[in-house]
Every structure is written in structure tokens, then in C-alpha cells.
Design a protein around this motif. Structure first.
Motif: not given
Length: 251
Positions: A120-126, A237-242, A172-177, A233-235
Motif C-alpha cells: 500500500a501507499l499512504v500519506k504518513r501524516e494521515d 480526473n486526469i489522474y484517475e484516467n491515466l 501516476p504515483i503520488g496521490f497517496n504519498l 495539486e493533482f487533477d
């Protein structure tokens, strides 16, 4: 934790647990030849990290490993992965992706045990990491500082990292990190950490901006000693599409 083998089946055993709410000892049926191990990646201050636990008892007492354990006879493996991760580290309700099964004959010294790997990929601060259940400690380790782990857990971690490296070239990678708002430098550092390479800043910037994946914000960094950088910040819609469609990205 006491293991009591059931005479009914050679693939199921009774295991005594201390119920965390009542404090009573309870018995549950678990599979004695299949386990789960979870690789949870986080990103903090330019470094890729992994969540590890220190075992509180058993043959691996005092040693570090990936969070995981036995599967209850009555639960699905995805549910077991979520339960074990939450009980051992306090990290729950995250998206875990199954890697593969690891089943070398001597991977576990006491018996033939196959483990199913998740990552899994997570945001540590969460998440507030708190050791529990059979873990005496739980903390984040930089990938470069990971110690010798129990059993074949270093192999599982290496496989997870290689899977992540392959994925970063196709989606794309990064949304969850990354935090919701980030700089291009932070994004590049994430990719450098995952891939283990040094990138050209201008080339990285050009390629990423050309993908239209990033939305520039009317904001800059605050509380920094150097020149404040533009925030993005990530778009979504484009992030999910890619992510669904995929792409080939050469760095």
C-alpha cells in the motif's frame, strides 16, 4: 500467544488470543499454513519509507518484520490483511493491493507456511502509528536503513519495491504519498526515491507539465528559508484516467 493445534484438521488450528476489549482469553480457528504480510510505503521529507513492526514474542521476539500474521478460518484474505495491519500498527482503512504468494519451503523455520503479500501507499501524516497486538514497537524506516528482517521479509520488501518501480512507469504515483499541495521538487524527489536514480529537474518538469496532470495553484511555499516554490495539486480526473488507461513514461 499460545498455539494449540486442532486434531480436526491439519490446515486449521486453534489459537488463543487476549481480547483487547474484554481482556479475556479467547480461542479462534486460524489457517496454520497460510499467513499475510503487508508492505506499507510512506514518503516523508524527501525519503521513501516502509512501516515495520518489532515482534513481542515467539521465535522472532525482538526482531523486525513486516506487519502480518495468521488468517482466521472464517475471514477473507483481504479482510485479514486489514485486520492484522490495524491491530499491529493502528493503520486501518487503507487500500491494500495484493502482490503474490511467497512459498519457499524453508521460509518459516518451524513449518511449511505460505504467505500472501500485500502493499500500500499512504500519506504518513494521515496515520498515527501505535504498536499493538503481538508487536512491541511499530515505526517507519527509510528504505536505505531497513535492517535484516525476519524470515523472507527483505525479499518481500524488495519485490514490493520492484513492483512499485514498474508501476511508476505505467501510471501516476503520488496521490497517496504526497500532501494535497506539493512542489515539483517534492514530486521529483518521490520519483527519485522510488526509482533509485537522479533526475534532471528541467526535463522532469517539462514532461510532467506536458501531461496536464498537475494543477498550478495561486500559492507558494511558506515558512521556508529559501525562495518559495510554486505549489501544485493533482487533477483528480486526469489522474484517475491515466491510472486506468496507463501510459509509458521514460525518465
Amino acid at each position: 500467544m499460545i498455539l494449540v493445534y486442532s486434531p480436526v484438521s491439519n490446515i486449521v488450528m486453534l489459537k488463543k488470543f487476549i481480547d483487547q476489549e474484554s481482556g479475556r482469553v479467547v480461542e479462534r480457528s486460524v489457517m496454520n499454513s497460510i499467513t499475510i504480510d503487508c508492505v506499507v510505503f510512506g514518503f516523508d521529507k524527501g525519503s521513501l519509507e516502509v512501516l515495520l513492526v518489532q515482534h513481542a514474542d515467539g521465535i522472532s521476539k525482538g526482531q523486525w518484520g513486516l506487519p502480518g500474521g495468521w488468517i482466521k478460518e472464517t475471514e477473507g484474505i483481504d479482510d485479514a490483511a486489514q485486520r492484522l495491519l490495524a491491530n499491529l500498527t493502528g493503520v486501518d482503512h487503507i487500500f491494500l493491493e495484493q502482490l503474490k504468494a511467497f512459498g519457499q519451503p524453508k521460509r518459516f523455520p518451524l513449518a511449511r507456511v505460505i504467505t500472501i503479500g500485500y502493499y500500500a501507499l499512504v500519506k504518513r501524516e494521515d496515520y498515527n502509528v501505535i504498536a499493538g497486538f503481538t508487536a512491541s514497537d511499530a515505526k517507519w524506516y527509510k528504505i536505505a536503513d531497513v535492517p535484516k528482517l525476519i524470515y523472507d521479509h527483505n525479499e518481500i520488501l524488495d519485490y514490493s519495491l520492484e513492483t512499485l518501480r514498474n508501476k511508476v512507469r505505467q501510471a501516476p504515483i503520488g496521490f497517496n504519498l504526497l500532501p494535497q499541495k506539493f512542489t515539483l521538487l517534492e514530486l521529483m524527489q518521490l520519483y527519485e526515491e522510488i526509482l533509485g536514480i537522479t533526475m534532471d529537474k528541467s526535463n522532469f518538469r517539462r514532461k510532467f507539465l506536458r501531461m496536464k496532470l498537475l494543477l498550478p495553484l495561486q500559492e507558494k511555499q511558506t515558512d521556508v528559508w529559501h525562495r518559495a516554490a510554486q505549489l501544485y495539486e493533482f487533477d483528480q480526473n486526469i489522474y484517475e484516467n491515466l491510472t486506468k488507461k496507463g501510459f509509458t513514461f521514460e525518465f
